[in-house]
Design a protein around this motif. Structure first.
Motif, PDB file in Angstrom:
ATOM      1  N   PRO A  58       2.875  29.848  35.283  1.00  0.00           N
ATOM      2  CA  PRO A  58       1.553  29.591  34.701  1.00  0.00           C
ATOM      3  C   PRO A  58       1.469  28.187  34.099  1.00  0.00           C
ATOM      4  N   GLY A  59       0.454  27.452  34.484  1.00  0.00           N
ATOM      5  CA  GLY A  59       0.251  26.128  33.908  1.00  0.00           C
ATOM      6  C   GLY A  59       1.005  25.002  34.570  1.00  0.00           C
ATOM      7  N   ASP A  60       1.788  25.291  35.601  1.00  0.00           N
ATOM      8  CA  ASP A  60       2.551  24.210  36.238  1.00  0.00           C
ATOM      9  C   ASP A  60       1.633  23.227  36.968  1.00  0.00           C
ATOM     10  N   THR A  61       0.406  23.668  37.258  1.00  0.00           N
ATOM     11  CA  THR A  61      -0.551  22.788  37.937  1.00  0.00           C
ATOM     12  C   THR A  61      -1.120  21.716  37.006  1.00  0.00           C
ATOM     13  N   CYS A  62      -1.000  21.908  35.690  1.00  0.00           N
ATOM     14  CA  CYS A  62      -1.671  21.005  34.753  1.00  0.00           C
ATOM     15  C   CYS A  62      -1.209  19.560  34.898  1.00  0.00           C
ATOM     16  N   LYS A  63       0.008  19.360  35.355  1.00  0.00           N
ATOM     17  CA  LYS A  63       0.515  17.989  35.508  1.00  0.00           C
ATOM     18  C   LYS A  63      -0.206  17.233  36.615  1.00  0.00           C
ATOM     19  N   HIS A  64      -0.992  17.956  37.424  1.00  0.00           N
ATOM     20  CA  HIS A  64      -1.698  17.314  38.541  1.00  0.00           C
ATOM     21  C   HIS A  64      -3.215  17.307  38.354  1.00  0.00           C
ATOM     22  N   TRP A  65      -3.713  17.848  37.252  1.00  0.00           N
ATOM     23  CA  TRP A  65      -5.159  17.969  37.072  1.00  0.00           C
ATOM     24  C   TRP A  65      -5.877  16.624  37.176  1.00  0.00           C
ATOM     25  N   VAL A  66      -5.413  15.643  36.433  1.00  0.00           N
ATOM     26  CA  VAL A  66      -6.069  14.329  36.443  1.00  0.00           C
ATOM     27  C   VAL A  66      -5.914  13.655  37.802  1.00  0.00           C
ATOM     28  N   LYS A  67      -4.730  13.762  38.394  1.00  0.00           N
ATOM     29  CA  LYS A  67      -4.504  13.157  39.719  1.00  0.00           C
ATOM     30  C   LYS A  67      -5.407  13.797  40.766  1.00  0.00           C
ATOM     31  N   ALA A  68      -5.601  15.107  40.654  1.00  0.00           N
ATOM     32  CA  ALA A  68      -6.485  15.797  41.597  1.00  0.00           C
ATOM     33  C   ALA A  68      -7.927  15.320  41.428  1.00  0.00           C
ATOM     34  N   GLN A  69      -8.338  15.084  40.200  1.00  0.00           N
ATOM     35  CA  GLN A  69      -9.683  14.576  39.945  1.00  0.00           C
ATOM     36  C   GLN A  69      -9.841  13.147  40.469  1.00  0.00           C
ATOM     37  N   GLU A  70      -8.790  12.366  40.355  1.00  0.00           N
ATOM     38  CA  GLU A  70      -8.832  10.999  40.905  1.00  0.00           C
ATOM     39  C   GLU A  70      -9.062  11.048  42.407  1.00  0.00           C
ATOM     40  N   LYS A  71      -8.421  12.001  43.061  1.00  0.00           N
ATOM     41  CA  LYS A  71      -8.594  12.153  44.504  1.00  0.00           C
ATOM     42  C   LYS A  71     -10.014  12.623  44.826  1.00  0.00           C
ATOM     43  N   ILE A  72     -10.539  13.560  44.038  1.00  0.00           N
ATOM     44  CA  ILE A  72     -11.904  14.050  44.224  1.00  0.00           C
ATOM     45  C   ILE A  72     -12.905  12.901  44.114  1.00  0.00           C
ATOM     46  N   ASN A  73     -12.633  11.982  43.221  1.00  0.00           N
ATOM     47  CA  ASN A  73     -13.566  10.884  42.940  1.00  0.00           C
ATOM     48  C   ASN A  73     -13.416   9.670  43.861  1.00  0.00           C
ATOM     49  N   LEU A  74     -12.538   9.752  44.827  1.00  0.00           N
ATOM     50  CA  LEU A  74     -12.323   8.606  45.715  1.00  0.00           C
ATOM     51  C   LEU A  74     -13.592   8.182  46.450  1.00  0.00           C
ATOM     52  N   ASN A  75     -14.452   9.141  46.790  1.00  0.00           N
ATOM     53  CA  ASN A  75     -15.678   8.785  47.527  1.00  0.00           C
ATOM     54  C   ASN A  75     -16.800   8.308  46.604  1.00  0.00           C
ATOM     55  N   LYS A  76     -16.500   8.266  45.291  1.00  0.00           N
ATOM     56  CA  LYS A  76     -17.431   7.704  44.295  1.00  0.00           C
ATOM     57  C   LYS A  76     -18.788   8.420  44.248  1.00  0.00           C
ATOM     58  N   LYS A  77     -18.802   9.698  44.614  1.00  0.00           N
ATOM     59  CA  LYS A  77     -20.038  10.477  44.557  1.00  0.00           C
ATOM     60  C   LYS A  77     -20.063  11.329  43.289  1.00  0.00           C
ATOM     61  N   LEU A  78     -21.269  11.639  42.825  1.00  0.00           N
ATOM     62  CA  LEU A  78     -21.425  12.500  41.664  1.00  0.00           C
ATOM     63  C   LEU A  78     -21.164  13.949  42.064  1.00  0.00           C
ATOM     64  N   LYS A  79     -20.400  14.659  41.234  1.00  0.00           N
ATOM     65  CA  LYS A  79     -20.093  16.057  41.521  1.00  0.00           C
ATOM     66  C   LYS A  79     -20.187  16.872  40.244  1.00  0.00           C
TER      67      LYS A  79
END
Length: 285
Positions: A58-79
């Motif tokens: 449980p919670g092992d994913t937290c170390k990637h939360w911000v990195k995952a959001q950086e990837k989501i935001n690569l296309n610079k679109k509002l979500k």
């Protein structure tokens, strides 16, 4: 950039998602269940599949939360993203930051009504529901759809009070606090204010479509959403414990969820005692 639609579970998050997705993503303000897909949940497995983590911890994913959001935001679109996660750090890892998030709409609901919804949704008795809402270490994950994925969509929700305060007191991103009761009793005015807020923080200069707002409110009324669930089912409803062929009604009581009529007096006293400060602050007392 991301706009969060955040809340403690069973506080009106899904209704607000229905309102926002219908206004911004439908052609004419007519709700369709598929529109909810425009506002996905974070975190979930699909946004973390490119990162290494132990799905059984449980919670092992937290170390990637911000990195995952950086990837989501690569296309610079509002979500828009739905979350029940607290704002803050877990295991020294941030949930989000100002580089990835432009703002938040946080829905807060009277805990005396939240607990009656929790009891129905998670099939809990009074004592279980009270412990659930006051557990500072509480977390949720999808045990039904993704059994093979373990804790991939782990969300750290903490207690009702901590969840609310974490988003309210943080200064990293602008957050608009929305009382569920205000949205229920003054739907047009509150939703219009929400749209203006979203347009402001996203620098959207389009004129607010008041006719579309009215159509949106009609098609996302509780009665319409409940009727839609009865006729077509609802993707976020959970199976009844012991009978997976049936599901717990997601749109259960809506406006009829009145703690004055439904809540056990002893449970009412316990909730009011532990959340007294928040109840006063939010004018719920």
């Amino acid at each position: 950039m991301i706009i969060w639609i955040a809340s403690y579970p069973k506080s009106g998050n899904t209704w607000l998602r229905a309102l926002i997705s219908t206004y911004y993503f439908s052609k004419d303000g007519t709700f369709d269940q598929s529109l909810l897909k425009e506002i996905d949940q974070f975190p979930t497995k699909k946004y973390l599949e490119d990162f290494n983590f132990d799905k059984n911890v449980p919670g092992d994913t937290c170390k990637h939360w911000v990195k995952a959001q950086e990837k989501i935001n690569l296309n610079k679109k509002l979500k828009f993203f739905k979350t029940h996660n607290v704002f803050g750090r877990l295991n020294n890892y941030d949930f989000t930051n100002s580089q990835n998030s432009i703002g938040c709409l946080y829905v807060v609901r009277d805990p005396r009504n939240v607990i009656t919804s929790l009891k129905n949704h998670y099939q809990l008795d009074d004592d279980q529901a009270f412990k659930w809402m006051t557990n500072e270490k509480n977390f949720i994950y999808n045990t039904q759809k993704f059994k093979d994925l373990g804790y991939s969509d782990f969300q750290f929700i903490s207690s009702w009070s901590t969840n609310y305060k974490s988003w309210k007191v943080q200064k990293k991103i602008p957050t608009k606090i929305i009382k569920y009761e205000d949205l229920l009793n003054q739907t047009y005015a509150v939703f219009l204010d929400i749209i203006k807020y979203v347009n402001k923080i996203t620098k959207n200069n389009e004129k607010v479509d008041k006719a579309k707002i009215k159509k949106t409110l009609i098609s996302t009324s509780f009665e319409k959403l409940k009727k839609n669930e009865i006729e077509n089912g609802f993707s976020e409803a959970v199976p009844i414990r012991g009978d997976k062929s049936k599901k717990v009604s997601f749109f259960h009581l809506g406006p009829k969820n009145d703690w004055n009529k439904l809540l056990d007096k002893n449970l009412k006293v316990k909730i009011e005692k532990i959340f007294d400060k928040n109840l006063n602050e939010l004018s719920y007392n």
